[in-house]
Design a protein around this motif. Structure first.
Motif, short mmCIF file in Angstrom:
data_model
loop_
_atom_site.label_atom_id
_atom_site.label_comp_id
_atom_site.label_asym_id
_atom_site.label_seq_id
_atom_site.Cartn_x
_atom_site.Cartn_y
_atom_site.Cartn_z
N ALA B 170 1.08 -1.24 -0.01
CA ALA B 170 0.04 0.18 -0.02
C ALA B 170 0.82 1.16 0.08
N THR B 171 1.96 0.97 0.83
CA THR B 171 2.91 2.50 0.92
C THR B 171 3.51 2.53 -0.58
N ALA B 172 3.96 1.55 -1.37
CA ALA B 172 4.30 1.57 -2.53
C ALA B 172 3.44 2.19 -3.57
N LEU B 173 2.22 1.45 -3.58
CA LEU B 173 1.24 2.11 -4.51
C LEU B 173 1.09 3.47 -4.14
N LEU B 174 0.97 3.91 -2.65
CA LEU B 174 0.64 5.62 -2.67
C LEU B 174 2.22 6.24 -3.37
N ARG B 175 3.13 5.70 -3.22
CA ARG B 175 4.34 6.34 -3.51
C ARG B 175 4.29 6.68 -5.05
N ALA B 176 3.65 5.72 -5.94
CA ALA B 176 3.33 5.98 -7.19
C ALA B 176 2.94 7.30 -7.40
N GLN B 177 2.22 7.71 -6.41
CA GLN B 177 1.41 9.20 -6.69
C GLN B 177 2.17 10.23 -6.37
N ALA B 178 3.46 10.16 -6.00
CA ALA B 178 4.25 11.13 -5.12
C ALA B 178 4.70 12.18 -5.83
N ILE B 179 4.72 11.73 -7.23
CA ILE B 179 5.61 12.68 -8.28
C ILE B 179 4.73 13.86 -8.38
N GLY B 180 5.49 15.00 -8.35
CA GLY B 180 4.93 16.21 -8.34
C GLY B 180 4.39 16.69 -6.99
N HIS B 181 4.33 16.19 -5.78
CA HIS B 181 4.14 16.45 -4.61
C HIS B 181 5.42 16.85 -3.72
N ASP B 182 5.52 17.89 -3.14
CA ASP B 182 6.50 18.48 -2.21
C ASP B 182 6.37 18.03 -0.85
N THR B 183 5.06 17.84 -0.49
CA THR B 183 4.69 17.50 1.17
C THR B 183 5.26 16.00 1.06
N PRO B 184 5.48 15.65 2.42
CA PRO B 184 5.88 14.43 2.66
C PRO B 184 4.78 13.29 2.58
N LEU B 185 4.96 12.38 2.04
CA LEU B 185 3.85 11.06 1.73
C LEU B 185 3.07 10.81 3.27
N PRO B 186 1.87 10.79 3.45
CA PRO B 186 1.49 10.03 4.66
C PRO B 186 1.64 8.86 4.85
N GLN B 187 2.04 8.26 6.10
CA GLN B 187 2.13 6.89 6.40
C GLN B 187 0.95 5.97 6.04
N VAL B 188 0.98 4.75 6.06
CA VAL B 188 -0.14 3.90 5.76
C VAL B 188 -0.16 2.85 7.00
N ARG B 189 -1.38 2.66 7.72
CA ARG B 189 -1.39 1.98 8.84
C ARG B 189 -2.46 0.91 8.13
N VAL B 190 -1.99 -0.56 8.29
CA VAL B 190 -2.84 -1.42 8.00
C VAL B 190 -3.38 -2.15 9.23
N GLU B 191 -4.78 -1.96 9.46
CA GLU B 191 -5.54 -2.41 10.47
C GLU B 191 -6.64 -3.36 10.03
N GLN B 192 -7.16 -4.15 11.02
CA GLN B 192 -8.19 -5.16 10.90
C GLN B 192 -9.61 -4.37 10.81
N SER B 193 -10.40 -4.55 9.69
CA SER B 193 -11.61 -3.73 9.50
C SER B 193 -12.34 -4.02 10.90
N ARG B 194 -12.92 -3.06 11.28
CA ARG B 194 -14.10 -3.26 12.49
C ARG B 194 -15.38 -3.63 11.79
N SER B 195 -15.70 -3.59 10.25
CA SER B 195 -16.89 -4.01 9.91
C SER B 195 -16.74 -5.41 9.47
N ALA B 196 -15.44 -5.87 9.47
CA ALA B 196 -15.13 -7.23 8.84
C ALA B 196 -15.91 -8.52 9.84
#
Lengths: 192, 196
Positions: B170-196
């Protein structure tokens, strides 16, 4: 006497004139030859004004005298051999749009019917997933439709119509017989 | 309240019976389990949201990191790669039941979504739906731009491993969108869904 022939009206479309369509059909046989694909297809479901792609890619070929369709995810060799054409076919928006428009014309009351969008060397054939049922319930003209390129000589046009008719009839005959409703045995492709 | 752009993104992961281990293995054969392996690590196709409906668009992509940049290759760019991974891609495209889970998840996430595009990405650890414009979706809809899926029946140990793998992807997929952004990328936290 009951007419056992289904009509298939072929109209011309510039969408089939460009290089995109040619690239989608590279490698397809122009007639039914043993073990050489003559059609690639995917599915389109029509529900009122909405259409849904069902990306089930099939390769159609004659094998031991029978017309067979293979899902490419189950046939890795076919998938790899024809991957460029199949991916182009799935991503061809203009083609999908004219197919969806045409399906809404031939079956305006469609509520979830699935059609195969079949690409051949001669043009595109749209055929109901359940041909006999759709012909019985929605009318004979709702079962098949076709598109051809616009830039054809008279000779190529006639040859294309004959090629489409052969492919459409193969599609009809490939369908599993459903008993008493299974009363059609041929398709007649006609220019609009 | 608008979610700030710099906050962590949460990827809620659902355990689903609509994806089994055999299907996951079949669709991800030969994919790298680590994005930093410099080989394709995910396969995707598109999901369009329009007037509350979700439409599949079978535009396939192969995701690969090279020289510090994550690329989403299209068919015409890397025909050799697509030929190799064609059986896996077609298998993923044909998983209709799983698409129902995608539709439910996206309808819950953005019930009035219209015009948003998500990539349905399968990797060795499960499936991730990521908004093509993750930051825009997060800012404008105040939602996390991710949803994850793993097969049901994971042991605790396997769940931890799958979640860690999903986080890296997920972090790598988000990094694909980093081009052209100066601000740091948010971190991705993976959690068990509450609705699962």
């Amino acid at each position: 006497m009951i007419d056992s022939t289904l009509p298939c009206c072929a109209i011309k479309s510039t969408v089939l004139d460009g290089p995109d369509y040619k690239r989608c059909t590279e490698g397809l046989a122009t007639s039914l030859e043993a073990n050489t694909p003559f059609l690639f297809s995917y599915d389109l479901r029509i529900d009122g004004d909405e259409e849904y792609v069902e990306p089930y890619c099939r390769v159609w070929l004659e094998d031991a005298g029978k017309i067979r369709s293979y899902f490419v995810d189950e046939q890795p060799d076919l998938a790899r051999t024809h991957a460029p054409q199949l991916f182009r076919m799935l991503a061809h928006y203009d083609l999908r749009e004219i197919c969806a428009d045409r399906l809404r014309q031939i079956n305006p009351r469609a509520r979830g019917e699935t059609y195969h969008v079949c690409l051949s060397a001669h043009g595109v054939i749209l055929t109901a997933e359940h041909i006999h049922t759709v012909a019985a319930d929605c009318g004979k003209s709702a079962a098949f439709a076709a598109f051809m390129p616009t830039q054809l000589s008279n000779h190529a046009h006639l040859s294309g119509l004959a090629g489409l008719q052969q492919c459409a009839t193969a599609l009809l005959l490939a369908q599993y017989s459903v008993g008493s409703r299974d009363k059609y045995s041929a398709v007649r492709v006609q220019p609009s | 309240m608008t979610k700030p752009d710099y906050a962590d993104y949460i990827c809620p992961v659902q355990e689903t019976g609509l994806l089994n281990f055999e299907q996951l293995d079949r669709c991800t054969a030969d994919l790298a389990s680590d994005p930093e392996a410099f080989a394709p690590f995910a396969i995707s196709y598109d999901l369009h949201l329009y007037d509350g409906y979700v439409f599949a668009q079978p535009v396939s992509r192969l995701w690969q990191e090279s020289e510090g940049v994550v690329h989403a290759f299209r068919t015409t760019e890397r025909p050799d790669l697509f030929r190799h991974y064609a059986p896996q891609i077609f298998s993923f495209l044909e998983m209709e039941a799983l698409r129902d889970a995608f539709w439910n998840a996206l309808n819950t996430l953005l019930p009035r979504g219209s015009g948003e595009l998500f990539h349905a990405c399968i990797c060795a650890h499960g499936v991730i739906l990521i908004a093509e414009q993750a930051r825009w979706v997060a800012m404008n809809h105040s939602v996390n731009p991710f949803v994850g899926f793993v097969p049901k029946g994971l042991s605790n140990h396997a769940r931890v491993a799958h979640f860690a793998g999903l986080k890296a992807c997920a972090t790598a997929l988000l990094r694909a969108q980093a081009i052209g952004h100066d601000t740091p990328l948010p971190q991705v936290r993976v959690e068990q869904s509450r609705s699962a």
